[in-house]
Design an enzyme around this catalytic site. Structure first.
Site, short mmCIF file in Angstrom:
data_model
loop_
_atom_site.label_atom_id
_atom_site.label_comp_id
_atom_site.label_asym_id
_atom_site.label_seq_id
_atom_site.Cartn_x
_atom_site.Cartn_y
_atom_site.Cartn_z
N GLY A 1 17.12 -36.65 -1.41
CA GLY A 1 17.46 -37.21 -0.09
C GLY A 1 16.98 -38.65 -0.04
O GLY A 1 17.70 -39.59 -0.39
N GLU B 1 24.28 -51.90 5.11
CA GLU B 1 25.15 -52.25 6.24
C GLU B 1 25.34 -51.05 7.16
O GLU B 1 25.34 -51.16 8.39
CB GLU B 1 26.49 -52.77 5.69
N GLU C 1 20.83 -41.89 6.80
CA GLU C 1 20.94 -43.26 6.26
C GLU C 1 19.56 -43.90 6.09
O GLU C 1 19.36 -45.08 6.37
CB GLU C 1 21.89 -44.11 7.09
C1 LIG Z 1 23.48 -34.57 10.25
C2 LIG Z 1 23.29 -35.23 8.93
C3 LIG Z 1 24.30 -35.98 8.39
C4 LIG Z 1 24.16 -36.59 7.14
N1 LIG Z 1 25.21 -37.28 6.58
C5 LIG Z 1 25.12 -37.70 5.29
C6 LIG Z 1 26.26 -38.25 4.63
O1 LIG Z 1 27.34 -38.40 5.21
N2 LIG Z 1 26.13 -38.61 3.32
C7 LIG Z 1 24.97 -38.45 2.64
O2 LIG Z 1 24.92 -38.80 1.46
N3 LIG Z 1 23.87 -37.93 3.24
C8 LIG Z 1 23.91 -37.55 4.53
N4 LIG Z 1 22.82 -37.01 5.16
C9 LIG Z 1 21.57 -36.87 4.41
C10 LIG Z 1 20.45 -37.79 4.91
O3 LIG Z 1 20.73 -39.11 4.54
C11 LIG Z 1 19.12 -37.26 4.36
O4 LIG Z 1 18.85 -36.06 5.05
C12 LIG Z 1 18.00 -38.24 4.53
O5 LIG Z 1 18.18 -39.36 3.68
C13 LIG Z 1 16.63 -37.63 4.26
O6 LIG Z 1 16.63 -36.90 3.06
P1 LIG Z 1 16.04 -35.43 3.03
O7 LIG Z 1 16.69 -34.64 4.11
O8 LIG Z 1 16.14 -34.91 1.64
O9 LIG Z 1 14.51 -35.59 3.43
P2 LIG Z 1 13.32 -35.96 2.42
O10 LIG Z 1 13.69 -37.11 1.57
O11 LIG Z 1 12.84 -34.70 1.77
O12 LIG Z 1 12.22 -36.46 3.45
C14 LIG Z 1 11.37 -35.57 4.17
C15 LIG Z 1 10.28 -36.41 4.85
O13 LIG Z 1 9.48 -37.08 3.85
C16 LIG Z 1 9.41 -38.46 4.14
N5 LIG Z 1 9.36 -39.23 2.89
C17 LIG Z 1 10.12 -39.05 1.77
N6 LIG Z 1 9.81 -39.97 0.85
C18 LIG Z 1 8.85 -40.76 1.40
C19 LIG Z 1 8.11 -41.89 0.95
N7 LIG Z 1 8.32 -42.44 -0.24
N8 LIG Z 1 7.19 -42.43 1.78
C20 LIG Z 1 6.95 -41.90 3.01
N9 LIG Z 1 7.64 -40.83 3.49
C21 LIG Z 1 8.57 -40.27 2.70
C22 LIG Z 1 10.69 -38.76 4.92
O14 LIG Z 1 10.53 -39.93 5.71
C23 LIG Z 1 10.85 -37.51 5.75
O15 LIG Z 1 10.09 -37.63 6.92
C24 LIG Z 1 22.93 -36.44 6.43
C25 LIG Z 1 21.89 -35.69 6.98
C26 LIG Z 1 22.06 -35.05 8.21
C27 LIG Z 1 20.94 -34.22 8.75
#
Ligand SMILES: Cc1cc2nc3c(=O)[nH]c(=O)nc-3n(C[C@H](O)[C@H](O)[C@H](O)COP(=O)(O)OP(=O)(O)OC[C@H]3O[C@@H](n4cnc5c(N)ncnc54)[C@H](O)[C@@H]3O)c2cc1C
Length: 387
Positions: free
Chosen positions: A140, A250, A372
């Site tokens: 993510g 963007e 994003e």
């Molecule tokens: C409704 C919805 C629509 C979406 N639409 C799209 C889409 O169209 N296309 C697409 O590709 N993705 C999409 N996403 C995915 C979205 O971009 C990811 O959920 C998001 O980037 C976070 O990734 P994750 O859920 O794996 O959380 P994780 O990366 O597991 O993060 C969990 C927590 O850990 C924290 N964290 C992680 N790494 C660090 C760090 N290095 N330092 C400090 N804190 C950190 C984060 O801030 C967060 O609080 C969507 C998600 C949702 C819920």
């Protein structure tokens, strides 16, 4: 000597004639065509086909597509205004239009070759929805650790893997899919592909049942030996990371616009309600305690608007905007959550039930701090620039 006035730059919120016209037409559309559907769309987690057709007819699904390809030939700032106005009424509609314009079309206008532009842009401007597929179950925030694999085979690639959380997946015909052609090369193996609905080996998986923006579809994508012609590689092989980073920089401004619109919508509802609701023999808007809360919310919204418009205008001028994009996204998403929370408080018990609109906006606001790039990732970008 030039007069001091002539020498002064314009206020960020001063709109040109075409910007004003667009803002007004989208505002009117949202009021007349979207508002009556908001509750039902949320309840059934469905985006009506009819509404989609109307969005295409309104001309907001191909804002930056050149007129030669059937689009509106507009600028990024136009997309920001549209997403703000739509989200003021329903952030689910806002995000559908946002992903279409600030991610999918943006990536195509920038990275597609002439054949790809001729093939995809007219459809996206007139009837086809796009989706942007980067995230996976185990990648993510660390998006470039993605595992979806694209193996060269004959005159094309075979894609194997799964994408998660893909906005617009239910409605989309065109998907920008990021996969690695060489896992050993790390991020330098990542390549962007244009995958079309109906391609063999490509299916849409489960649809998420979400807290907010429920009418926006979010689904899994499944690739099982999906064959994609080499002509559908977007940008250079191994340069998909560049496509992703630059598009998302963007896209973040678009999410800020969505959250800005949401916050403004919540404040609009709250002002109207507090001027109607009476307690202690007065409307609750007459209490100074309430007035101060509304004044603070309005100030925060104006600050979010300035950050968002500034980032968008910098982008249109071709100036650096990375830090500004991260700042507007984190700030506008926090303002949206705070304003929607205040709205629930000031509606009292009515803020807690679905019969009134602010309960939904409170649920919708949460996503702004997640997709994003989560708020922590935005802070990382801002800090990198500071240190
Ligand atoms: C409704 C919805 C629509 C979406 N639409 C799209 C889409 O169209 N296309 C697409 O590709 N993705 C999409 N996403 C995915 C979205 O971009 C990811 O959920 C998001 O980037 C976070 O990734 P994750 O859920 O794996 O959380 P994780 O990366 O597991 O993060 C969990 C927590 O850990 C924290 N964290 C992680 N790494 C660090 C760090 N290095 N330092 C400090 N804190 C950190 C984060 O801030 C967060 O609080 C969507 C998600 C949702 C819920």
């Amino acid at each position: 000597m030039t007069s001091p006035v002539a020498d002064t730059a314009l206020p960020l919120t001063q709109l040109s004639e075409d910007e004003t016209l667009l803002q007004q037409s989208v505002r009117e559309f949202a009021r007349a065509q979207i508002r009556p559907l908001v509750r039902e769309m949320d309840e059934h987690a469905k985006f009506p086909k009819d509404l989609l057709t109307k969005l295409f007819d309104l001309g907001v699904m191909g804002i930056e597509i050149p007129e030669a390809h059937g689009g509106a030939g507009g600028r990024f700032f136009h997309a920001v205004l549209v997403v703000e106005e739509l989200s003021r009424v329903d952030p689910s509609v806002g995000v559908l239009v946002d992903v279409q314009n600030t991610l999918v079309i943006n990536a195509l206008v920038r990275w597609a070759n002439a054949e790809q532009k001729a093939k995809f842009l007219p459809g996206l401007a007139s009837k086809q929805v796009g989706a942007y597929a980067l995230s996976e179950a185990s990648s993510g925030s660390d998006a470039f650790a993605l595992q979806t694999r694209a193996k060269q085979s004959g005159d094309g690639y075979v894609i194997q893997g799964r994408k998660l959380w893909i906005t617009n997946a239910n409605e989309a015909d065109v998907f920008i899919v990021f996969a690695t052609v060489n896992p050993e090369a790390g991020y330098k193996g990542i390549t962007a592909f244009l995958v079309e609905r109906g391609m063999k080996g490509f299916t849409i998986g489960k649809k998420e049942d979400k807290l907010g923006i429920r009418a926006s579809s979010t689904c899994e994508l499944i690739f099982e030996d999906c064959q994609v012609p080499a002509a559908n590689v977007l940008g250079d092989v191994g340069k998909g990371y560049k496509v992703a980073i630059e598009t998302l920089n963007e896209g973040r401004i678009g999410i800020a616009a969505q959250m800005l619109g949401l916050a403004q919508g919540a404040l609009d509802h709250t002002i109207a309600y507090t001027k109607e609701r009476k307690q202690f023999g007065k409307t609750i808007a007459e209490f100074q305690g309430v007035q101060f809360q509304l004044a603070r919310a309005a100030t925060e919204i104006e600050a979010a608007r300035l950050l968002t418009y500034n980032a968008a205008r910098l982008r249109d001028l071709g100036r650096p905007f990375l830090t500004e994009a991260a700042m507007c996204k984190i700030f506008a998403s926090e303002v949206a959550e705070r304003t929607a929370s205040l709205a629930v408080n000031l509606f009292g018990g009515n803020g807690f039930v679905k019969e009134y609109p602010v309960e939904k906006l409170y649920r919708d606001a949460k996503i702004g701090q997640i997709y994003e790039g989560t708020s922590n990732l935005q802070l990382q970008t801002i800090a990198k620039n500071l240190l």
